[in-house]
Motif scaffolding. Sequence first.
Motif, PDB file in Angstrom:
ATOM      1  N   PRO A 204      49.696  33.648  34.635  1.00  0.00           N
ATOM      2  CA  PRO A 204      50.555  33.739  33.449  1.00  0.00           C
ATOM      3  C   PRO A 204      51.457  34.975  33.458  1.00  0.00           C
ATOM      4  CG  PRO A 204      48.332  33.109  32.813  1.00  0.00           C
ATOM      5  CD  PRO A 204      48.274  33.497  34.262  1.00  0.00           C
ATOM      6  N   VAL A 205      50.940  36.075  33.968  1.00  0.00           N
ATOM      7  CA  VAL A 205      51.734  37.306  34.030  1.00  0.00           C
ATOM      8  C   VAL A 205      52.859  37.169  35.058  1.00  0.00           C
ATOM      9  CG1 VAL A 205      51.665  39.717  34.772  1.00  0.00           C
ATOM     10  CG2 VAL A 205      49.972  38.869  33.132  1.00  0.00           C
ATOM     11  N   LEU A 206      52.534  36.642  36.218  1.00  0.00           N
ATOM     12  CA  LEU A 206      53.561  36.448  37.244  1.00  0.00           C
ATOM     13  C   LEU A 206      54.641  35.479  36.758  1.00  0.00           C
ATOM     14  CD1 LEU A 206      51.396  36.218  40.485  1.00  0.00           C
ATOM     15  CD2 LEU A 206      52.898  38.097  39.812  1.00  0.00           C
ATOM     16  N   ALA A 207      54.248  34.495  35.996  1.00  0.00           N
ATOM     17  CA  ALA A 207      55.208  33.516  35.489  1.00  0.00           C
ATOM     18  C   ALA A 207      56.225  34.151  34.549  1.00  0.00           C
ATOM     19  CB  ALA A 207      54.474  32.390  34.765  1.00  0.00           C
ATOM     20  N   GLY A 208      55.844  35.271  33.942  1.00  0.00           N
ATOM     21  CA  GLY A 208      56.763  35.953  33.054  1.00  0.00           C
ATOM     22  C   GLY A 208      57.836  36.728  33.781  1.00  0.00           C
ATOM     23  N   GLY A 209      57.579  37.030  35.065  1.00  0.00           N
ATOM     24  CA  GLY A 209      58.564  37.743  35.861  1.00  0.00           C
ATOM     25  C   GLY A 209      58.387  39.247  35.846  1.00  0.00           C
ATOM     26  N   VAL A 210      57.271  39.733  36.390  1.00  0.00           N
ATOM     27  CA  VAL A 210      57.004  41.174  36.423  1.00  0.00           C
ATOM     28  C   VAL A 210      57.396  41.760  37.773  1.00  0.00           C
ATOM     29  CG1 VAL A 210      55.126  41.024  34.759  1.00  0.00           C
ATOM     30  CG2 VAL A 210      54.622  40.835  37.200  1.00  0.00           C
ATOM     31  N   ASP A 211      57.612  43.076  37.778  1.00  0.00           N
ATOM     32  CA  ASP A 211      57.874  43.782  39.037  1.00  0.00           C
ATOM     33  C   ASP A 211      56.575  44.246  39.678  1.00  0.00           C
ATOM     34  OD1 ASP A 211      60.817  43.794  38.856  1.00  0.00           O
ATOM     35  OD2 ASP A 211      60.464  45.070  37.108  1.00  0.00           O
ATOM     36  N   THR A 212      55.646  44.714  38.826  1.00  0.00           N
ATOM     37  CA  THR A 212      54.353  45.194  39.303  1.00  0.00           C
ATOM     38  C   THR A 212      53.255  44.614  38.426  1.00  0.00           C
ATOM     39  OG1 THR A 212      55.246  47.290  40.144  1.00  0.00           O
ATOM     40  CG2 THR A 212      52.889  47.228  39.682  1.00  0.00           C
ATOM     41  N   ILE A 213      52.157  44.233  39.052  1.00  0.00           N
ATOM     42  CA  ILE A 213      50.988  43.791  38.308  1.00  0.00           C
ATOM     43  C   ILE A 213      49.848  44.748  38.636  1.00  0.00           C
ATOM     44  CG2 ILE A 213      50.312  42.135  40.125  1.00  0.00           C
ATOM     45  CD1 ILE A 213      49.290  40.321  37.787  1.00  0.00           C
ATOM     46  N   MET A 214      49.250  45.298  37.596  1.00  0.00           N
ATOM     47  CA  MET A 214      48.159  46.254  37.780  1.00  0.00           C
ATOM     48  C   MET A 214      46.819  45.543  37.619  1.00  0.00           C
ATOM     49  SD  MET A 214      46.971  49.528  35.467  1.00  0.00           S
ATOM     50  CE  MET A 214      48.398  50.561  35.762  1.00  0.00           C
ATOM     51  N   LEU A 215      45.994  45.658  38.640  1.00  0.00           N
ATOM     52  CA  LEU A 215      44.638  45.100  38.598  1.00  0.00           C
ATOM     53  C   LEU A 215      43.706  46.222  38.182  1.00  0.00           C
ATOM     54  CD1 LEU A 215      44.759  43.038  41.937  1.00  0.00           C
ATOM     55  CD2 LEU A 215      45.629  42.428  39.651  1.00  0.00           C
ATOM     56  N   ASP A 216      43.247  46.157  36.952  1.00  0.00           N
ATOM     57  CA  ASP A 216      42.518  47.278  36.364  1.00  0.00           C
ATOM     58  C   ASP A 216      41.017  47.073  36.443  1.00  0.00           C
ATOM     59  OD1 ASP A 216      42.436  49.775  34.901  1.00  0.00           O
ATOM     60  OD2 ASP A 216      41.793  48.601  33.168  1.00  0.00           O
ATOM     61  N   ASN A 217      40.323  48.023  37.068  1.00  0.00           N
ATOM     62  CA  ASN A 217      38.867  48.007  37.182  1.00  0.00           C
ATOM     63  C   ASN A 217      38.340  46.725  37.835  1.00  0.00           C
ATOM     64  OD1 ASN A 217      37.813  50.552  35.971  1.00  0.00           O
ATOM     65  ND2 ASN A 217      38.941  49.842  34.176  1.00  0.00           N
ATOM     66  N   PHE A 218      39.045  46.233  38.831  1.00  0.00           N
ATOM     67  CA  PHE A 218      38.603  45.067  39.582  1.00  0.00           C
ATOM     68  C   PHE A 218      37.589  45.481  40.643  1.00  0.00           C
ATOM     69  CE2 PHE A 218      41.607  42.835  37.342  1.00  0.00           C
ATOM     70  CZ  PHE A 218      42.024  41.620  37.884  1.00  0.00           C
ATOM     71  N   THR A 219      36.659  44.582  40.975  1.00  0.00           N
ATOM     72  CA  THR A 219      35.778  44.805  42.116  1.00  0.00           C
ATOM     73  C   THR A 219      36.595  44.674  43.396  1.00  0.00           C
ATOM     74  OG1 THR A 219      35.203  42.474  42.379  1.00  0.00           O
ATOM     75  CG2 THR A 219      33.858  43.782  40.838  1.00  0.00           C
ATOM     76  N   LEU A 220      36.022  45.114  44.499  1.00  0.00           N
ATOM     77  CA  LEU A 220      36.733  45.004  45.777  1.00  0.00           C
ATOM     78  C   LEU A 220      37.023  43.546  46.117  1.00  0.00           C
ATOM     79  CD1 LEU A 220      34.872  47.679  47.957  1.00  0.00           C
ATOM     80  CD2 LEU A 220      37.113  47.876  46.858  1.00  0.00           C
ATOM     81  N   ASP A 221      36.055  42.677  45.882  1.00  0.00           N
ATOM     82  CA  ASP A 221      36.260  41.254  46.163  1.00  0.00           C
ATOM     83  C   ASP A 221      37.383  40.686  45.303  1.00  0.00           C
ATOM     84  OD1 ASP A 221      34.353  41.145  48.129  1.00  0.00           O
ATOM     85  OD2 ASP A 221      32.751  40.424  46.795  1.00  0.00           O
ATOM     86  N   ASP A 222      37.393  41.051  44.028  1.00  0.00           N
ATOM     87  CA  ASP A 222      38.437  40.539  43.137  1.00  0.00           C
ATOM     88  C   ASP A 222      39.801  41.141  43.478  1.00  0.00           C
ATOM     89  OD1 ASP A 222      36.761  38.837  41.844  1.00  0.00           O
ATOM     90  OD2 ASP A 222      36.539  40.055  40.024  1.00  0.00           O
ATOM     91  N   LEU A 223      39.817  42.377  43.952  1.00  0.00           N
ATOM     92  CA  LEU A 223      41.086  42.965  44.395  1.00  0.00           C
ATOM     93  C   LEU A 223      41.667  42.163  45.561  1.00  0.00           C
ATOM     94  CD1 LEU A 223      40.457  46.830  44.274  1.00  0.00           C
ATOM     95  CD2 LEU A 223      42.067  45.534  42.869  1.00  0.00           C
ATOM     96  N   ARG A 224      40.802  41.831  46.513  1.00  0.00           N
ATOM     97  CA  ARG A 224      41.267  41.029  47.663  1.00  0.00           C
ATOM     98  C   ARG A 224      41.788  39.669  47.200  1.00  0.00           C
ATOM     99  NH1 ARG A 224      37.314  44.095  50.629  1.00  0.00           N
ATOM    100  NH2 ARG A 224      35.599  42.969  49.633  1.00  0.00           N
ATOM    101  N   THR A 225      41.053  39.043  46.287  1.00  0.00           N
ATOM    102  CA  THR A 225      41.492  37.750  45.756  1.00  0.00           C
ATOM    103  C   THR A 225      42.794  37.898  44.992  1.00  0.00           C
ATOM    104  OG1 THR A 225      39.199  36.991  45.577  1.00  0.00           O
ATOM    105  CG2 THR A 225      40.845  35.813  44.284  1.00  0.00           C
ATOM    106  N   GLY A 226      42.907  38.962  44.216  1.00  0.00           N
ATOM    107  CA  GLY A 226      44.118  39.202  43.453  1.00  0.00           C
ATOM    108  C   GLY A 226      45.340  39.371  44.339  1.00  0.00           C
ATOM    109  N   VAL A 227      45.178  40.115  45.407  1.00  0.00           N
ATOM    110  CA  VAL A 227      46.285  40.301  46.361  1.00  0.00           C
ATOM    111  C   VAL A 227      46.714  38.958  46.940  1.00  0.00           C
ATOM    112  CG1 VAL A 227      46.916  41.288  48.596  1.00  0.00           C
ATOM    113  CG2 VAL A 227      45.688  42.688  46.919  1.00  0.00           C
ATOM    114  N   GLU A 228      45.729  38.119  47.257  1.00  0.00           N
ATOM    115  CA  GLU A 228      46.041  36.784  47.800  1.00  0.00           C
ATOM    116  C   GLU A 228      46.771  35.927  46.763  1.00  0.00           C
ATOM    117  OE1 GLU A 228      42.349  35.173  49.050  1.00  0.00           O
ATOM    118  OE2 GLU A 228      42.082  36.588  50.717  1.00  0.00           O
ATOM    119  N   LEU A 229      46.348  35.994  45.506  1.00  0.00           N
ATOM    120  CA  LEU A 229      46.984  35.202  44.455  1.00  0.00           C
ATOM    121  C   LEU A 229      48.424  35.651  44.188  1.00  0.00           C
ATOM    122  CD1 LEU A 229      44.046  34.907  41.880  1.00  0.00           C
ATOM    123  CD2 LEU A 229      45.007  33.063  43.272  1.00  0.00           C
TER     124      LEU A 229
END
Length: 281
Positions: A204-229
Amino acid sequence: MLEPSQIRPVVIAALAEDAPSGDVTSQVFVPADARATADVVAREPGVVAGVQVLEVVFAEVDPAVEVALHVSDGARFDTGDVLATVSGPARAILRGERIALNLLQRMSGIATLTAEHVAAVAHTGARVVDTRKTTPGLRVLERHAVRCGGGHNHRFSLSDAVMAKDNHLALTRDVTAAIRAARAQIPHTMHLEVEVDDLSQIEPVLAGGVDTIMLDNFTLDDLRTGVELVAGRAIVEASGGVRLDTIGAIAETGVDVISVGALTHGVRALDLGLDLRIEGG
C-alpha cells in the motif's frame, strides 16, 4: 566544512553560560599579563571532528589567542597525539578551555563512533546515516561530526522532507490515498519517505509513490523479505535499535540505508586534554 557563522552562535551561548560574569578563579589566581601555551592532547585514539571550533572559541574569548591546528577533521589520531596548540594570554586560554574541549570531545566521539559503524558495513553497499536525535542547539555540529566519521546525514529538520511515521499513519484511513495527496502538495524536488512496521504495509505504501520506505524494527528475516518485496521500487531504509554489533548483519540483508540514532544521542565524549604551560617555562 563548517562555516564560522554556524559555530559562533553555539560558542557564544556556551561561553555566556559558563562564565556569565567572568572567570573569577583566573582573575584572582592568574596575573593579567601572564602568557601561556597549551597543547590539545589525545588521551585515547579516535577520529577528530571540530577543530574549527577551537579557532572560533578562542577568537571569541580573545583575538590575541593563536590556534595552530595539527590535524584536519576526519583524521585518525592515536593516544598522545597533539591535535592543536593554543598560545596567548593565559586568562583567555583558561576561559575558553572547557567550552573548547566539551565541543571537541563530543564531536570527536561522534566521529569515532560513526567510523566504527561505517567500517562494520564496508563490505556491503549500505549507507550509515544519523537521525534527528541530536542535542538541541548542537545539530549542525553533531551532523558535521557524523560526516567526519564517514557517515551521511538524514533530513536536517522537519522542514526538509516529508517523512510519515507511525503516528502520522495512525491518523489516516487509506495510506495509499494519503501518500498520493501528500505528493500532490509538495514540490517535485522534495523527498517523500514513509515508515512501516509490518510487511503487509509495504505494498500500500509503494502504491502511493514513495521515494524511500523505512522498515522499522524489522527482524533480519523480515528485512530480507522486505527488500525483495520492494524490488528496487524505492530506497529501503532500516531503522530501530541498531547497534554496532548488529549493523553488519542488517546491512547484509540488502537495505540501502541504515539510520542510527545512537551516533548522536548515545555517544561517549572522547578523552582529550589541554596541557598548559607558562611560555618560556
